[in-house]
Structures are given as structure tokens and as C-alpha cells.
Design a protein around this motif. Sequence first.
Motif, PDB file in Angstrom:
ATOM      1  N   ALA A  66      37.724  86.498  85.568  1.00  0.00           N
ATOM      2  CA  ALA A  66      38.950  86.740  84.802  1.00  0.00           C
ATOM      3  C   ALA A  66      38.890  86.022  83.454  1.00  0.00           C
ATOM      4  O   ALA A  66      39.608  85.045  83.219  1.00  0.00           O
ATOM      5  CB  ALA A  66      40.171  86.285  85.599  1.00  0.00           C
ATOM      6  N   PRO A  67      38.046  86.513  82.534  1.00  0.00           N
ATOM      7  CA  PRO A  67      37.948  85.862  81.217  1.00  0.00           C
ATOM      8  C   PRO A  67      39.182  86.118  80.363  1.00  0.00           C
ATOM      9  O   PRO A  67      39.878  87.129  80.523  1.00  0.00           O
ATOM     10  CB  PRO A  67      36.712  86.537  80.597  1.00  0.00           C
ATOM     11  CG  PRO A  67      36.695  87.898  81.219  1.00  0.00           C
ATOM     12  CD  PRO A  67      37.168  87.687  82.641  1.00  0.00           C
ATOM     13  N   THR A  68      39.465  85.195  79.476  1.00  0.00           N
ATOM     14  CA  THR A  68      40.560  85.348  78.518  1.00  0.00           C
ATOM     15  C   THR A  68      40.045  85.051  77.120  1.00  0.00           C
ATOM     16  O   THR A  68      39.036  84.360  76.943  1.00  0.00           O
ATOM     17  CB  THR A  68      41.735  84.399  78.832  1.00  0.00           C
ATOM     18  OG1 THR A  68      41.236  83.055  78.947  1.00  0.00           O
ATOM     19  CG2 THR A  68      42.448  84.808  80.113  1.00  0.00           C
ATOM     20  N   CYS A  69      40.749  85.573  76.147  1.00  0.00           N
ATOM     21  CA  CYS A  69      40.360  85.316  74.764  1.00  0.00           C
ATOM     22  C   CYS A  69      41.595  85.430  73.882  1.00  0.00           C
ATOM     23  O   CYS A  69      42.691  85.761  74.354  1.00  0.00           O
ATOM     24  CB  CYS A  69      39.279  86.300  74.302  1.00  0.00           C
ATOM     25  SG  CYS A  69      39.826  88.024  74.238  1.00  0.00           S
ATOM     26  N   ASP A 126      44.968  83.342  93.069  1.00  0.00           N
ATOM     27  CA  ASP A 126      44.521  84.517  93.821  1.00  0.00           C
ATOM     28  C   ASP A 126      43.091  84.342  94.318  1.00  0.00           C
ATOM     29  O   ASP A 126      42.775  84.669  95.473  1.00  0.00           O
ATOM     30  CB  ASP A 126      44.636  85.754  92.930  1.00  0.00           C
ATOM     31  CG  ASP A 126      44.330  87.043  93.673  1.00  0.00           C
ATOM     32  OD1 ASP A 126      45.025  87.335  94.663  1.00  0.00           O
ATOM     33  OD2 ASP A 126      43.393  87.762  93.274  1.00  0.00           O
ATOM     34  N   ASN A 127      42.228  83.818  93.470  1.00  0.00           N
ATOM     35  CA  ASN A 127      40.831  83.610  93.864  1.00  0.00           C
ATOM     36  C   ASN A 127      40.695  82.582  94.989  1.00  0.00           C
ATOM     37  O   ASN A 127      39.749  82.631  95.779  1.00  0.00           O
ATOM     38  CB  ASN A 127      40.003  83.147  92.659  1.00  0.00           C
ATOM     39  CG  ASN A 127      39.850  84.238  91.612  1.00  0.00           C
ATOM     40  OD1 ASN A 127      39.923  85.427  91.920  1.00  0.00           O
ATOM     41  ND2 ASN A 127      39.629  83.839  90.364  1.00  0.00           N
ATOM     42  N   ALA A 128      41.665  81.652  95.037  1.00  0.00           N
ATOM     43  CA  ALA A 128      41.646  80.621  96.083  1.00  0.00           C
ATOM     44  C   ALA A 128      42.402  81.066  97.330  1.00  0.00           C
ATOM     45  O   ALA A 128      42.527  80.292  98.288  1.00  0.00           O
ATOM     46  CB  ALA A 128      42.254  79.332  95.536  1.00  0.00           C
ATOM     47  N   SER A 160      45.543  83.005  83.724  1.00  0.00           N
ATOM     48  CA  SER A 160      44.480  82.236  84.379  1.00  0.00           C
ATOM     49  C   SER A 160      44.998  81.510  85.613  1.00  0.00           C
ATOM     50  O   SER A 160      44.296  81.429  86.629  1.00  0.00           O
ATOM     51  CB  SER A 160      43.874  81.233  83.392  1.00  0.00           C
ATOM     52  OG  SER A 160      43.202  81.896  82.348  1.00  0.00           O
ATOM     53  N   LEU A 161      46.217  80.986  85.549  1.00  0.00           N
ATOM     54  CA  LEU A 161      46.802  80.313  86.709  1.00  0.00           C
ATOM     55  C   LEU A 161      46.928  81.274  87.886  1.00  0.00           C
ATOM     56  O   LEU A 161      46.526  80.956  89.010  1.00  0.00           O
ATOM     57  CB  LEU A 161      48.174  79.738  86.350  1.00  0.00           C
ATOM     58  CG  LEU A 161      49.001  79.176  87.525  1.00  0.00           C
ATOM     59  CD1 LEU A 161      48.267  78.023  88.209  1.00  0.00           C
ATOM     60  CD2 LEU A 161      50.383  78.741  87.041  1.00  0.00           C
ATOM     61  N   LEU A 162      47.487  82.458  87.644  1.00  0.00           N
ATOM     62  CA  LEU A 162      47.672  83.427  88.723  1.00  0.00           C
ATOM     63  C   LEU A 162      46.337  83.889  89.294  1.00  0.00           C
ATOM     64  O   LEU A 162      46.190  84.063  90.508  1.00  0.00           O
ATOM     65  CB  LEU A 162      48.480  84.630  88.221  1.00  0.00           C
ATOM     66  CG  LEU A 162      49.929  84.354  87.833  1.00  0.00           C
ATOM     67  CD1 LEU A 162      50.601  85.629  87.337  1.00  0.00           C
ATOM     68  CD2 LEU A 162      50.710  83.763  89.004  1.00  0.00           C
ATOM     69  N   ASN A 163      45.343  84.066  88.425  1.00  0.00           N
ATOM     70  CA  ASN A 163      44.024  84.457  88.902  1.00  0.00           C
ATOM     71  C   ASN A 163      43.363  83.341  89.700  1.00  0.00           C
ATOM     72  O   ASN A 163      42.697  83.600  90.701  1.00  0.00           O
ATOM     73  CB  ASN A 163      43.129  84.866  87.729  1.00  0.00           C
ATOM     74  CG  ASN A 163      43.266  86.338  87.381  1.00  0.00           C
ATOM     75  OD1 ASN A 163      42.704  87.207  88.051  1.00  0.00           O
ATOM     76  ND2 ASN A 163      44.039  86.617  86.340  1.00  0.00           N
ATOM     77  N   GLU A 167      36.198  78.030  84.225  1.00  0.00           N
ATOM     78  CA  GLU A 167      35.875  78.294  85.630  1.00  0.00           C
ATOM     79  C   GLU A 167      36.518  79.589  86.116  1.00  0.00           C
ATOM     80  O   GLU A 167      35.904  80.347  86.878  1.00  0.00           O
ATOM     81  CB  GLU A 167      36.342  77.119  86.488  1.00  0.00           C
ATOM     82  CG  GLU A 167      35.627  75.807  86.188  1.00  0.00           C
ATOM     83  CD  GLU A 167      36.285  74.632  86.884  1.00  0.00           C
ATOM     84  OE1 GLU A 167      35.938  74.375  88.051  1.00  0.00           O
ATOM     85  OE2 GLU A 167      37.144  73.982  86.263  1.00  0.00           O
ATOM     86  N   VAL A 168      37.741  79.845  85.671  1.00  0.00           N
ATOM     87  CA  VAL A 168      38.422  81.085  86.057  1.00  0.00           C
ATOM     88  C   VAL A 168      37.663  82.280  85.487  1.00  0.00           C
ATOM     89  O   VAL A 168      37.532  83.318  86.146  1.00  0.00           O
ATOM     90  CB  VAL A 168      39.881  81.090  85.573  1.00  0.00           C
ATOM     91  CG1 VAL A 168      40.563  82.409  85.934  1.00  0.00           C
ATOM     92  CG2 VAL A 168      40.648  79.923  86.198  1.00  0.00           C
ATOM     93  N   ALA A 169      37.145  82.138  84.270  1.00  0.00           N
ATOM     94  CA  ALA A 169      36.358  83.214  83.659  1.00  0.00           C
ATOM     95  C   ALA A 169      35.102  83.502  84.472  1.00  0.00           C
ATOM     96  O   ALA A 169      34.724  84.666  84.670  1.00  0.00           O
ATOM     97  CB  ALA A 169      35.991  82.840  82.229  1.00  0.00           C
ATOM     98  N   GLU A 170      34.460  82.446  84.951  1.00  0.00           N
ATOM     99  CA  GLU A 170      33.262  82.622  85.773  1.00  0.00           C
ATOM    100  C   GLU A 170      33.587  83.345  87.078  1.00  0.00           C
ATOM    101  O   GLU A 170      32.719  84.000  87.665  1.00  0.00           O
ATOM    102  CB  GLU A 170      32.626  81.262  86.065  1.00  0.00           C
ATOM    103  CG  GLU A 170      31.993  80.598  84.846  1.00  0.00           C
ATOM    104  CD  GLU A 170      31.469  79.214  85.156  1.00  0.00           C
ATOM    105  OE1 GLU A 170      31.634  78.763  86.318  1.00  0.00           O
ATOM    106  OE2 GLU A 170      30.892  78.580  84.249  1.00  0.00           O
ATOM    107  N   GLN A 171      34.835  83.234  87.506  1.00  0.00           N
ATOM    108  CA  GLN A 171      35.272  83.910  88.727  1.00  0.00           C
ATOM    109  C   GLN A 171      35.669  85.360  88.477  1.00  0.00           C
ATOM    110  O   GLN A 171      36.069  86.070  89.395  1.00  0.00           O
ATOM    111  CB  GLN A 171      36.457  83.147  89.341  1.00  0.00           C
ATOM    112  CG  GLN A 171      36.104  81.735  89.806  1.00  0.00           C
ATOM    113  CD  GLN A 171      37.325  80.925  90.204  1.00  0.00           C
ATOM    114  OE1 GLN A 171      38.471  81.390  90.073  1.00  0.00           O
ATOM    115  NE2 GLN A 171      37.110  79.712  90.689  1.00  0.00           N
TER     116      GLN A 171
END
Length: 346
Positions: free
Chosen positions: A229-232, A169-171, A163-166, A223-227
Amino acid sequence: MNYHLRKIFKHLGAMTLAAAMAVSLTACGNSGNTAGSSSEAGDSVPDEIRIGYWATPNAELLVKETGALEALYPDITVTWVEFTSGADILTAMQAGSIDFSTIGTPPGTTGIANEYPFKVYYLEDIIGEMEGLIVREDSGINSLEDVKGKTIATSFSTTSHFSLLNALDNAGIDAADVTIMDMDASNIYAAWDRGDIDGAYIWESVKSQILNDGGKEIISSAEVAEQGAPTCEFAIVHNDFYEKYPDVVKAYAGLLDQAAQQYNDEPEEAAKLMSQGLGLTEEETLQAMGGIIELTEAEQAEYLGEDGKLVDIIQKTADFLYQQGNLASEVDSETIRNAILSGIHE
């Protein structure tokens, strides 16, 4: 969990719930054979069940704290092994030193890509506010753009790292412009306490601990998932164990499902049970529980199966890991589908 079991739990406590879970599971037929019965696959139960777990609020921790599995199989030794990194879980699973575990999507995807000896049999939860980037109030970081030149800790090859890397990257931020340190959860808290790091992308319960110790949140995994990149977290079982004791796997999945229902229906009681294992107060535990979406068996239907959402989540994770150079080759969807036991609840 039906109304009567919820009332039993509320008034008689965790040990009664454990027995009630076992009775309910047997009565409903979800557990298949119980101790002492036979099975076409071999002996119906092993001498020991070894479970890897995270100290994080989820159905597996609730099963552990209630002693429900021990109540269901009183003649079996149940050994709980705590892990702080997905990489260690993969090592243990490959070595055959654990039978079950919960694991995050990045390390779990790595194991699937490299054909480690496990299958996914249950979707533990969808991660939201449970993980996030927490920074010091005096760090000068007020947005993602401000992390350039700063020192951020996370646990590599985990959902938090992913999530940090995503998020970076998104920013439009090059990860090379940030000093990203690899630490397990306990070391992250110690580094924070010493003032060695400016922030950390980490999960509960460490997230709450550093928030309560002068931290503020910049972005969460929700928030990262909404962009995109979801995680579970999903539950895995060693291939050998499943082949020998399929009924035990079904029984444990049933206990996880009942715990997930308790988690959602009686959150205050669930928080009371899990708080000691998390090292948090009941109030802090309840707040942390709101950071994930705990799914019951019925709610998992759209995720598990050959064309379920979990296949897509794992595929996107695999593509990202390959682009980052963490996988030697791309992963095809058939490999992912073969790793999921979609019929475990039938």
C-alpha cells in the motif's frame, strides 16, 4: 542543478539561488514565455499565483523558502496558503481559490474520482519514513496488535489515514476495535501534549515533535508500502489556470525539479532553509528529509504517463477507498489517466 548553481547556492544563499533558478530555467528553455511575453493560450502570466502547500519537507516548501517563483516572476503576486488536510485542499481547488497545490494520494484520488477541476502535473515524492504510527512509551503498545482498545489520532482522508487502515488490515485488526480520532496535525500535537491520545499516525513535522516528546514508532509508511500500500504526494493545478497559463505551469514544474535536485544534492543547505518553516532544528529537518524519496524530473518518467506507476498507485488507492465506502463507485483507469498531464515536462 549543475555544479555552478550548487556553488552559487552554497556561498551566496537563498536569494541568489532564487535568481539563479530563474536564470537557469529561462536559459534552458523550460519556462517557455516569461513575464511580458505573449502566448496562443492567452496572456502568458496572471496577476497572482495562489499555491496551497503543506508544512512538510519537500521540493515545494524549498521553492517557497528560496523565493524562486517570486524571483522568476517579480511582477506577479505569489500567495502561499498553508493547509493541514487534503479535504480542505479539495474544497479550495473546487472553489477555484487556489491554482496549485501538493496533495496526498487518498484525497487526490477522491478528487480524481469525483472529477474535481484539476490535473496532476508533477510527482512530488514517494512517502516512506516521513509518516508513521507513534505511541506513548507508557501506553502499553509495543506492536500493532496492542492498539486494540486504544485511542489513535490521524487526519482522515490523508495518506496517514490510508496507511493506518492498511497497516491494521494487514495485521488482521478490525479498525472498529480501535478508537480512531480525526484531527488535523496541529490538534494532534495538542492532544498528545494533553495526554488525550495513546498515539497518532501522522507526518512530519508533527511526527518528530511527538517522537521527541516521549514517543516511539510502531510502524512507518515505508513498511506499509512494502506490504502493498504505497503512498505519495503529487502536485495538482486547476484546469482553468493550466488552460490559460500553460507556460507558467511548466515554469513552476521546472522550479520544483531544480528544488528536488537541490534537496538531494545539498541536503544540509536545504534543511537549513526549510527548518524555520517546519518549526524544527536543522538537524531534525535533515532527519525528516530522509523519510521521503524526492524525485527529479528524470526519475519521474517511470511514474508519470499513461502507463506509469502513478496510475497503478492511484488505482489501488481508489479500490481501497471504494471498499471502505469512501467512494460512491469504482474508478476506471481511463479516468485516472485523463487526470495526469504526462507531457508537462516536454
